[in-house]
Design a protein around this motif. Sequence first.
Motif, PDB file in Angstrom:
ATOM      1  N   TRP A 196       0.829  -0.548   0.305  1.00  0.00           N
ATOM      2  CA  TRP A 196      -0.121   0.286   0.531  1.00  0.00           C
ATOM      3  C   TRP A 196       0.702   1.163  -0.219  1.00  0.00           C
ATOM      4  CZ3 TRP A 196      -5.115   0.460  -1.234  1.00  0.00           C
ATOM      5  CH2 TRP A 196      -5.551  -0.914  -0.989  1.00  0.00           C
ATOM      6  N   LEU A 197       1.142   2.291  -0.712  1.00  0.00           N
ATOM      7  CA  LEU A 197       1.791   3.461  -0.954  1.00  0.00           C
ATOM      8  C   LEU A 197       0.415   4.709  -1.581  1.00  0.00           C
ATOM      9  CD1 LEU A 197       3.426   2.073  -3.624  1.00  0.00           C
ATOM     10  CD2 LEU A 197       4.336   2.308  -1.244  1.00  0.00           C
ATOM     11  N   LYS A 198       1.184   5.587  -1.072  1.00  0.00           N
ATOM     12  CA  LYS A 198       0.586   7.251  -0.883  1.00  0.00           C
ATOM     13  C   LYS A 198       1.371   7.761  -2.175  1.00  0.00           C
ATOM     14  CE  LYS A 198      -1.926  10.710   1.168  1.00  0.00           C
ATOM     15  NZ  LYS A 198      -2.994  10.657   0.916  1.00  0.00           N
ATOM     16  N   ILE A 199       0.389   8.839  -2.871  1.00  0.00           N
ATOM     17  CA  ILE A 199       1.569   9.579  -3.906  1.00  0.00           C
ATOM     18  C   ILE A 199       1.127  10.699  -3.229  1.00  0.00           C
ATOM     19  CG2 ILE A 199       1.267  10.962  -6.283  1.00  0.00           C
ATOM     20  CD1 ILE A 199       2.403   7.437  -6.330  1.00  0.00           C
ATOM     21  N   ARG A 200       2.571  11.308  -2.945  1.00  0.00           N
ATOM     22  CA  ARG A 200       2.691  12.455  -2.284  1.00  0.00           C
ATOM     23  C   ARG A 200       3.234  13.846  -3.120  1.00  0.00           C
ATOM     24  NH1 ARG A 200       0.749  12.834   2.493  1.00  0.00           N
ATOM     25  NH2 ARG A 200       1.116  11.546   3.924  1.00  0.00           N
ATOM     26  N   LYS A 201       3.594  13.226  -4.356  1.00  0.00           N
ATOM     27  CA  LYS A 201       4.190  14.188  -5.585  1.00  0.00           C
ATOM     28  C   LYS A 201       4.138  13.428  -6.573  1.00  0.00           C
ATOM     29  CE  LYS A 201       7.575  17.705  -7.355  1.00  0.00           C
ATOM     30  NZ  LYS A 201       8.685  17.916  -7.343  1.00  0.00           N
ATOM     31  N   ILE A 202       3.627  13.707  -8.067  1.00  0.00           N
ATOM     32  CA  ILE A 202       4.044  12.679  -9.067  1.00  0.00           C
ATOM     33  C   ILE A 202       4.072  14.243 -10.254  1.00  0.00           C
ATOM     34  CG2 ILE A 202       1.756  12.472  -9.503  1.00  0.00           C
ATOM     35  CD1 ILE A 202       2.504   9.300 -10.583  1.00  0.00           C
ATOM     36  N   ASP A 203       4.967  13.751 -10.935  1.00  0.00           N
ATOM     37  CA  ASP A 203       4.565  14.656 -12.414  1.00  0.00           C
ATOM     38  C   ASP A 203       5.822  13.742 -13.306  1.00  0.00           C
ATOM     39  OD1 ASP A 203       8.010  15.037 -12.219  1.00  0.00           O
ATOM     40  OD2 ASP A 203       6.881  17.281 -11.301  1.00  0.00           O
ATOM     41  N   LYS A 204       6.036  13.887 -14.800  1.00  0.00           N
ATOM     42  CA  LYS A 204       6.896  13.424 -15.864  1.00  0.00           C
ATOM     43  C   LYS A 204       8.478  13.481 -15.466  1.00  0.00           C
ATOM     44  CE  LYS A 204       3.760  14.439 -19.382  1.00  0.00           C
ATOM     45  NZ  LYS A 204       2.929  14.688 -20.868  1.00  0.00           N
ATOM     46  N   ASP A 205       9.272  13.817 -14.471  1.00  0.00           N
ATOM     47  CA  ASP A 205      10.096  14.102 -13.643  1.00  0.00           C
ATOM     48  C   ASP A 205      10.186  12.932 -12.283  1.00  0.00           C
ATOM     49  OD1 ASP A 205      11.027  15.067 -15.817  1.00  0.00           O
ATOM     50  OD2 ASP A 205      11.448  16.634 -14.928  1.00  0.00           O
ATOM     51  N   SER A 206       9.360  12.601 -11.729  1.00  0.00           N
ATOM     52  CA  SER A 206       9.708  12.931 -10.323  1.00  0.00           C
ATOM     53  C   SER A 206       8.313  11.561  -9.643  1.00  0.00           C
ATOM     54  CB  SER A 206      10.574  13.106  -9.423  1.00  0.00           C
ATOM     55  OG  SER A 206       9.615  14.347  -9.056  1.00  0.00           O
ATOM     56  N   ILE A 207       9.026  11.032  -8.383  1.00  0.00           N
ATOM     57  CA  ILE A 207       7.548  10.510  -8.157  1.00  0.00           C
ATOM     58  C   ILE A 207       8.333  10.605  -6.762  1.00  0.00           C
ATOM     59  CG2 ILE A 207       5.779   8.743  -7.753  1.00  0.00           C
ATOM     60  CD1 ILE A 207       6.409   7.671  -9.893  1.00  0.00           C
ATOM     61  N   THR A 208       7.339  10.646  -5.787  1.00  0.00           N
ATOM     62  CA  THR A 208       7.545  10.412  -4.234  1.00  0.00           C
ATOM     63  C   THR A 208       6.393  10.053  -3.837  1.00  0.00           C
ATOM     64  OG1 THR A 208       8.941  12.526  -3.715  1.00  0.00           O
ATOM     65  CG2 THR A 208       8.351  11.865  -1.905  1.00  0.00           C
ATOM     66  N   MET A 209       6.467   8.992  -3.078  1.00  0.00           N
ATOM     67  CA  MET A 209       5.657   7.966  -2.783  1.00  0.00           C
ATOM     68  C   MET A 209       5.780   7.393  -0.834  1.00  0.00           C
ATOM     69  SD  MET A 209       5.550   4.778  -5.084  1.00  0.00           S
ATOM     70  CE  MET A 209       5.314   5.188  -6.611  1.00  0.00           C
ATOM     71  N   GLU A 210       4.725   7.982  -0.287  1.00  0.00           N
ATOM     72  CA  GLU A 210       4.775   7.277   1.088  1.00  0.00           C
ATOM     73  C   GLU A 210       4.648   6.321   1.524  1.00  0.00           C
ATOM     74  OE1 GLU A 210       3.790   8.640   6.139  1.00  0.00           O
ATOM     75  OE2 GLU A 210       3.180   9.203   4.091  1.00  0.00           O
TER      76      GLU A 210
END
Length: 320
Positions: A113-127
């Motif tokens: 189980w993951l939560k997207i904190r930030k996403i765009d075409k260059d990067s992703i931050t998941m918790e």
Amino acid sequence: MLLINLKTLKTAAFGLLIIISAFISGCGGGPSGKKKRELISFKPYNGINYSEVSRRQKNGLSFNEYGYQLEPQWKLKFVSDDSVSIFSPTKNAFINFPLTRGYDSIFNAARSWLKIRKIDKDSITMEILIQKGDSLDVKGTKVYMRFFADNYVKNVLHTDTTTLRRPSRADTLFIRSLAAKATADYTKAFAARQPAIMTSKSPLVTVSRRTTKPDILNNFDNSDDYLDPTYDIVIKNAYKDFYYSFTMYINDKGRLFYGIPLVGFNGEKEIEADYIHASKAVMESYFKFYLNVKPGTTLGMIHSSMVSVHVEGKAKTAAK
């Protein structure tokens, strides 16, 4: 002691390495009467190859005080809103898995189980999130995964993922402080990322280190190989037949110090005292004379660490 409960952090980090498809249904909307939040869509990012470049705690470190390291390992590509391709290191190939979207920016993939904190075409931050029974702890583990698009790494950052995955300066300073404490007092030992090595210097003694093959039964988690390095030692022509299991501290100079027995005594203090006395004598005699010991290191720094040993003595058989 190093034999502490690392279950929560290990679950958060290594639950991500499962490469089988056994998924839980996604969560629904909010309570009745409240507007349902829209599910996150991955369509704008379909087909982009992302590689994990860091996995860190809230404090920015990838190590904790026990020597456990969060390692960035994932590579993924969103195929659609209900499918994701994840790289399997055991198969050395990308494999498509179902992707289940929960509410808001929460999703489930590869049994994680993951939560997207930030996403765009260059990067992703998941918790990373943890499931507890039938519920999901949406407060999160405060362990964050950072991904960069492969194209961004190559053409914008002009580097590679191997370089980006290196431990940070903060990690180095943290480990240096732990190593200094462990050198001053071996009881402050922590798990060495490159564990202490013991080898035999006598044909009468054989030494083997246990290793774990990552597979479905252990969630592809072999971190215990460095968190609790375990050795089997067999001594021929011993003074008698015996078998002892105990832990040892190995300091930065390679000296051995007795830890604790790895067997129970049901409160029998006298039996416990005899066991400790006899097993400690084995360590201080046979091990001293028949083993070469190289202390463990983390990020190139030598420090005290702990190992578990199971030693068997075989008495010399009289010639017929």
